[in-house]
Motif scaffolding. Structure first.
Motif, PDB file in Angstrom:
ATOM      1  N   ASP A  15      26.526  45.066  64.938  1.00 27.76           N
ATOM      2  CA  ASP A  15      26.014  45.988  63.928  1.00 27.76           C
ATOM      3  C   ASP A  15      25.071  47.045  64.483  1.00 27.76           C
ATOM      4  OD1 ASP A  15      27.424  44.534  62.098  1.00 27.76           O
ATOM      5  OD2 ASP A  15      25.699  43.361  61.380  1.00 27.76           O
ATOM      6  N   ALA A  19      23.254  52.046  63.840  1.00 22.00           N
ATOM      7  CA  ALA A  19      22.185  51.625  62.922  1.00 22.00           C
ATOM      8  C   ALA A  19      21.188  52.749  62.666  1.00 22.00           C
ATOM      9  CB  ALA A  19      21.465  50.395  63.484  1.00 22.00           C
ATOM     10  N   SER A  20      20.907  53.549  63.694  1.00 22.12           N
ATOM     11  CA  SER A  20      19.979  54.671  63.516  1.00 22.12           C
ATOM     12  C   SER A  20      20.544  55.691  62.543  1.00 22.12           C
ATOM     13  CB  SER A  20      19.700  55.340  64.866  1.00 22.12           C
ATOM     14  OG  SER A  20      19.080  54.455  65.761  1.00 22.12           O
ATOM     15  N   ARG A  22      22.632  55.221  60.241  1.00 21.66           N
ATOM     16  CA  ARG A  22      22.702  54.659  58.889  1.00 21.66           C
ATOM     17  C   ARG A  22      21.335  54.535  58.237  1.00 21.66           C
ATOM     18  NH1 ARG A  22      26.207  51.132  61.740  1.00 21.66           N
ATOM     19  NH2 ARG A  22      24.631  49.471  61.688  1.00 21.66           N
ATOM     20  N   GLU A  24      18.870  52.570  59.252  1.00 19.58           N
ATOM     21  CA  GLU A  24      18.335  51.214  59.324  1.00 19.58           C
ATOM     22  C   GLU A  24      17.199  51.093  60.337  1.00 19.58           C
ATOM     23  OE1 GLU A  24      21.684  48.727  60.192  1.00 19.58           O
ATOM     24  OE2 GLU A  24      22.861  49.533  58.508  1.00 19.58           O
ATOM     25  N   ILE A  25      17.193  51.957  61.360  1.00 18.90           N
ATOM     26  CA  ILE A  25      16.121  51.960  62.349  1.00 18.90           C
ATOM     27  C   ILE A  25      15.039  52.905  61.861  1.00 18.90           C
ATOM     28  CG2 ILE A  25      15.479  52.400  64.747  1.00 18.90           C
ATOM     29  CD1 ILE A  25      17.423  50.110  64.517  1.00 18.90           C
ATOM     30  N   TRP A  49      13.968  47.486  62.733  1.00 20.65           N
ATOM     31  CA  TRP A  49      15.350  47.475  62.233  1.00 20.65           C
ATOM     32  C   TRP A  49      15.404  46.685  60.936  1.00 20.65           C
ATOM     33  CZ3 TRP A  49      20.122  44.920  65.084  1.00 20.65           C
ATOM     34  CH2 TRP A  49      21.297  45.264  64.381  1.00 20.65           C
ATOM     35  N   PHE A  50      15.732  47.383  59.867  1.00 17.94           N
ATOM     36  CA  PHE A  50      15.907  46.749  58.570  1.00 17.94           C
ATOM     37  C   PHE A  50      17.415  46.541  58.357  1.00 17.94           C
ATOM     38  CE2 PHE A  50      11.747  48.647  58.307  1.00 17.94           C
ATOM     39  CZ  PHE A  50      11.003  47.696  57.620  1.00 17.94           C
ATOM     40  N   HIS A  51      17.874  45.366  58.761  1.00 16.41           N
ATOM     41  CA  HIS A  51      19.298  45.041  58.676  1.00 16.41           C
ATOM     42  C   HIS A  51      19.663  44.817  57.211  1.00 16.41           C
ATOM     43  CE1 HIS A  51      23.087  42.849  59.207  1.00 16.41           C
ATOM     44  NE2 HIS A  51      23.119  43.342  60.447  1.00 16.41           N
ATOM     45  N   PRO A  52      20.770  45.388  56.734  1.00 18.12           N
ATOM     46  CA  PRO A  52      21.101  45.301  55.305  1.00 18.12           C
ATOM     47  C   PRO A  52      21.323  43.885  54.792  1.00 18.12           C
ATOM     48  CG  PRO A  52      22.939  46.224  56.570  1.00 18.12           C
ATOM     49  CD  PRO A  52      21.744  46.196  57.481  1.00 18.12           C
ATOM     50  N   ARG A  53      21.688  42.959  55.678  1.00 16.80           N
ATOM     51  CA  ARG A  53      21.915  41.575  55.232  1.00 16.80           C
ATOM     52  C   ARG A  53      20.908  40.593  55.806  1.00 16.80           C
ATOM     53  NH1 ARG A  53      26.484  43.701  56.711  1.00 16.80           N
ATOM     54  NH2 ARG A  53      26.605  42.554  58.668  1.00 16.80           N
ATOM     55  N   LEU A  56      14.463  42.226  58.158  1.00 17.07           N
ATOM     56  CA  LEU A  56      13.741  42.828  59.272  1.00 17.07           C
ATOM     57  C   LEU A  56      14.017  42.070  60.568  1.00 17.07           C
ATOM     58  CD1 LEU A  56      11.666  44.913  60.275  1.00 17.07           C
ATOM     59  CD2 LEU A  56       9.872  43.280  59.672  1.00 17.07           C
TER      60      LEU A  56
END
Length: 262
Positions: A15, A19-20, A22, A24-25, A49-53, A56
């Motif tokens: 993933d 990520a940036s 999107r 999320e970073i 990183w705030f991962h969607p699932r 943090l």
């Protein structure tokens, strides 16, 4: 998320690319103070990183993954853009503080790194003298001669070159001298060990750095006693939980406004 099993680690590695982009970073900012005056004079940009699932994800988990899987350049570019934008925004709000950005040795393998960093600062309108590039200790710097030439360009533009986490890992006096850094950040493991033998070592390191014209920053300052010790030893700046934890940009703006009203 500090400890992860191999299944989760594999999912994170899958993933991480993109990520940036999107969103999320996210850049958080930790305050840095001038020890003599107590004023907030800088901020270090730190990635979260705030991962969607999974929520943090700790940088100590995903940064090594990014370095191993090739995503660190993407993340580094994102963080530099965010930091420069934040620095300009803070200056407009009356707080022209220094902004520090961590750079992996992997990013430095790009011979155009310095030019790209300066272009990014110029694009956002950030004064290069506000920007500090911190070399992280997670990877040894390769081809120091070429990297040194790159840093010459940064220094000529007014950018501060900083050796991070000095006192552990890959950081060394040889690297410090070869890269002609103008800031030294003392690793928290030394700062938080206030034993007599540690203070003797710190005093020697700080004296050496000052003799070379370097600014010295104490990292990981968590107690008044540690700050007092760093003051006696002659550190120029301090950073750590005692001054403030890393926080989102808006919270940092509120923090610095409150600190200036005291």
């Amino acid at each position: 998320m500090n400890a992860v099993d191999e299944r989760v680690r594999s999912q994170l590695a899958t993933d991480l690319p993109g990520a940036s982009a999107r969103g999320e970073i996210v850049a958080f900012y930790q305050p840095q103070i001038d020890i003599a005056s107590g004023a907030v004079v800088g901020a270090e940009a730190l990635s979260r990183w705030f991962h969607p699932r999974l929520g943090l994800v700790c940088p100590t988990v995903f940064i090594p993954l990014a370095e191993a899987r090739g995503s660190i350049v993407e993340i580094g570019d994102h963080m530099l853009n965010a930091a420069c934008e934040f620095g300009v925004s803070s200056a407009r709000g009356g707080a022209a503080i220094d902004i520090s950005v961590n750079v992996s040795a992997i990013q430095l393998r790009d011979g155009n790194f310095a030019a790209k960093a300066l272009q990014t600062a110029t694009h956002h309108g950030l004064d290069a003298r506000q920007l500090t590039i911190e070399i992280t200790e997670s990877q040894a710097v390769q081809n120091i001669a070429a990297v040194g030439d790159s840093f010459d360009l940064l220094r000529l533009a007014g950018v501060t070159v900083s050796i991070d986490d000095f006192g552990r890992g890959q950081s060394s006096v040889d690297q410090l001298l070869a890269l002609q850094a103008n800031e030294l950040k003392i690793d928290q493991s030394l700062v938080q060990n206030c034993a007599a033998d540690s203070r003797t070592l710190l005093a020697a390191v700080i004296s050496f750095a000052h003799d070379k014209g370097l600014r010295v920053v104490a990292e990981g300052v968590e107690t008044p006693a540690q700050l007092a010790a760093m003051t006696v030893l002659g550190c120029d700046r301090a950073q750590g939980y005692l001054m403030g934890r890393a926080m989102p940009a808006r919270a940092f703006d509120e923090f610095i406004t409150a600190s200036r009203s005291l």
